[in-house]
Design a protein around this motif. Structure first.
Motif, PDB file in Angstrom:
ATOM      1  N   GLU A 193       0.821  -1.216   0.000  1.00  0.00           N
ATOM      2  CA  GLU A 193       0.000   0.000   0.000  1.00  0.00           C
ATOM      3  C   GLU A 193       0.851   1.260   0.000  1.00  0.00           C
ATOM      4  O   GLU A 193       0.508   2.266  -0.620  1.00  0.00           O
ATOM      5  CB  GLU A 193      -0.933  -0.003   1.215  1.00  0.00           C
ATOM      6  CG  GLU A 193      -1.924   1.148   1.221  1.00  0.00           C
ATOM      7  CD  GLU A 193      -2.901   1.093   2.385  1.00  0.00           C
ATOM      8  OE1 GLU A 193      -3.577   2.110   2.621  1.00  0.00           O
ATOM      9  OE2 GLU A 193      -2.982   0.045   3.052  1.00  0.00           O
ATOM     10  N   ALA A 194       2.007   1.202   0.676  1.00  0.00           N
ATOM     11  CA  ALA A 194       2.903   2.364   0.731  1.00  0.00           C
ATOM     12  C   ALA A 194       3.679   2.563  -0.561  1.00  0.00           C
ATOM     13  O   ALA A 194       4.253   3.634  -0.781  1.00  0.00           O
ATOM     14  CB  ALA A 194       3.873   2.208   1.901  1.00  0.00           C
ATOM     15  N   GLY A 195       3.719   1.529  -1.413  1.00  0.00           N
ATOM     16  CA  GLY A 195       4.420   1.665  -2.680  1.00  0.00           C
ATOM     17  C   GLY A 195       5.747   0.933  -2.748  1.00  0.00           C
ATOM     18  O   GLY A 195       6.565   1.190  -3.633  1.00  0.00           O
ATOM     19  N   ILE A 196       5.968  -0.007  -1.816  1.00  0.00           N
ATOM     20  CA  ILE A 196       7.174  -0.834  -1.840  1.00  0.00           C
ATOM     21  C   ILE A 196       6.768  -2.241  -2.254  1.00  0.00           C
ATOM     22  O   ILE A 196       6.003  -2.900  -1.557  1.00  0.00           O
ATOM     23  CB  ILE A 196       7.870  -0.854  -0.463  1.00  0.00           C
ATOM     24  CG1 ILE A 196       8.368   0.560  -0.129  1.00  0.00           C
ATOM     25  CG2 ILE A 196       9.032  -1.846  -0.462  1.00  0.00           C
ATOM     26  CD1 ILE A 196       8.984   0.694   1.249  1.00  0.00           C
ATOM     27  N   SER A 197       7.274  -2.679  -3.396  1.00  0.00           N
ATOM     28  CA  SER A 197       6.794  -3.944  -3.969  1.00  0.00           C
ATOM     29  C   SER A 197       7.871  -5.027  -4.046  1.00  0.00           C
ATOM     30  O   SER A 197       7.633  -6.088  -4.605  1.00  0.00           O
ATOM     31  CB  SER A 197       6.226  -3.696  -5.370  1.00  0.00           C
ATOM     32  OG  SER A 197       7.218  -3.137  -6.211  1.00  0.00           O
ATOM     33  N   ARG A 198       9.052  -4.776  -3.459  1.00  0.00           N
ATOM     34  CA  ARG A 198      10.113  -5.792  -3.416  1.00  0.00           C
ATOM     35  C   ARG A 198      10.364  -6.135  -1.948  1.00  0.00           C
ATOM     36  O   ARG A 198      10.747  -5.258  -1.163  1.00  0.00           O
ATOM     37  CB  ARG A 198      11.398  -5.275  -4.074  1.00  0.00           C
ATOM     38  CG  ARG A 198      11.212  -5.013  -5.563  1.00  0.00           C
ATOM     39  CD  ARG A 198      12.385  -4.258  -6.153  1.00  0.00           C
ATOM     40  NE  ARG A 198      12.115  -3.953  -7.541  1.00  0.00           N
ATOM     41  CZ  ARG A 198      12.840  -4.390  -8.564  1.00  0.00           C
ATOM     42  NH1 ARG A 198      13.879  -5.159  -8.343  1.00  0.00           N
ATOM     43  NH2 ARG A 198      12.530  -4.063  -9.787  1.00  0.00           N
ATOM     44  N   ILE A 199      10.121  -7.374  -1.608  1.00  0.00           N
ATOM     45  CA  ILE A 199      10.133  -7.762  -0.200  1.00  0.00           C
ATOM     46  C   ILE A 199      10.995  -9.003  -0.004  1.00  0.00           C
ATOM     47  O   ILE A 199      10.833 -10.002  -0.701  1.00  0.00           O
ATOM     48  CB  ILE A 199       8.693  -8.013   0.289  1.00  0.00           C
ATOM     49  CG1 ILE A 199       7.866  -6.716   0.141  1.00  0.00           C
ATOM     50  CG2 ILE A 199       8.686  -8.493   1.736  1.00  0.00           C
ATOM     51  CD1 ILE A 199       6.388  -6.896   0.349  1.00  0.00           C
ATOM     52  N   GLU A 200      11.902  -8.895   0.956  1.00  0.00           N
ATOM     53  CA  GLU A 200      12.858  -9.969   1.241  1.00  0.00           C
ATOM     54  C   GLU A 200      12.689 -10.448   2.674  1.00  0.00           C
ATOM     55  O   GLU A 200      12.669  -9.636   3.609  1.00  0.00           O
ATOM     56  CB  GLU A 200      14.277  -9.432   1.035  1.00  0.00           C
ATOM     57  CG  GLU A 200      15.376 -10.300   1.595  1.00  0.00           C
ATOM     58  CD  GLU A 200      16.706  -9.565   1.719  1.00  0.00           C
ATOM     59  OE1 GLU A 200      17.517  -9.986   2.568  1.00  0.00           O
ATOM     60  OE2 GLU A 200      16.943  -8.587   0.983  1.00  0.00           O
ATOM     61  N   VAL A 201      12.577 -11.763   2.850  1.00  0.00           N
ATOM     62  CA  VAL A 201      12.572 -12.366   4.182  1.00  0.00           C
ATOM     63  C   VAL A 201      13.876 -13.145   4.351  1.00  0.00           C
ATOM     64  O   VAL A 201      14.069 -14.174   3.691  1.00  0.00           O
ATOM     65  CB  VAL A 201      11.371 -13.316   4.376  1.00  0.00           C
ATOM     66  CG1 VAL A 201      11.440 -13.985   5.756  1.00  0.00           C
ATOM     67  CG2 VAL A 201      10.051 -12.565   4.211  1.00  0.00           C
TER      68      VAL A 201
END
Length: 201
Positions: free
Chosen positions: A26-34
């Motif tokens: 929703e904030a505009g961050i679409s690359r996510i690493e765990v």
């Protein structure tokens, strides 16, 4: 807007993965690493992958071996981030159709990673390298190399890194720490996005 920001959710658990994923998107961050040294990381990644829209990319960090790459591929992850340059891991990620971002600090490491097929380079710890160090190193990198500053770089630093040609940023504790509420993550993500948009506009 496809922002070159990777949210690094070290320590996140499966019970909070979906809520944090939602506020980041929703904030505009679409690359996510765990990172794989988080609790039950494959479970968290799988939960996020099931929610992925067309533009989002979910993957793992701290990937050290090809067995982990195979498990990530099986659950639909699209990104492999490593702390080091391991050609076997890079090639396995590429063979599985995933993006590969190994960690580097020197020209030798950077070029070795690119020769193995890396999609981009994670410069870590970026605060130790500094913008002057990166500017000097980037002179020997192939034109168009994607480079990300990770470690000790916050929103206030984005413009200076942008000015020396950085592609984007990996945000760890600046965006998420274990125990943070989704609303806390959301407020930090919005600040990061605003600073990124200002620096790259």
């Amino acid at each position: 807007m496809n922002r070159e920001i990777i949210a690094i959710l070290r320590g996140i658990g499966p019970d909070e993965a979906e809520a944090v994923f939602d506020v980041l998107i929703e904030a505009g961050i679409s690359r996510i690493e765990v990172p794989l040294n988080s609790p039950k990381p494959f479970e968290s990644i799988a939960k996020m992958v099931r929610k992925v829209s067309e533009d989002a990319i979910v993957g793992a960090g701290t990937v050290l071996d090809v067995e982990a790459v195979a498990e990530l591929s099986a659950i639909g992850a699209k990104m492999v981030v490593s702390p080091d340059v391991c050609p076997d891991v890079i090639r396995a990620a590429k063979a599985a159709g995933m993006l590969s971002y190994p960690g580097v600090f020197t020209a030798s490491e950077s070029l070795a990673a690119l020769r193995a097929g890396a999609d981009g380079l994670k410069f870590f710890p970026a605060f130790k390298l500094g913008t002057d160090g990166f500017a000097a190193l980037s002179a020997v990198l192939p034109k168009g190399t994607k480079a990300y500053a990770v470690g000790g770089v916050g929103p206030a630093d984005f413009k200076a890194w942008c000015d020396v040609g950085i592609t984007g940023f990996g945000m760890g504790t600046g965006i998420y720490k274990p125990g943070m509420s989704p609303s806390d993550v959301a407020s930090r993500a919005k600040e990061i996005v605003a600073a990124y948009d200002s620096a790259f506009s």
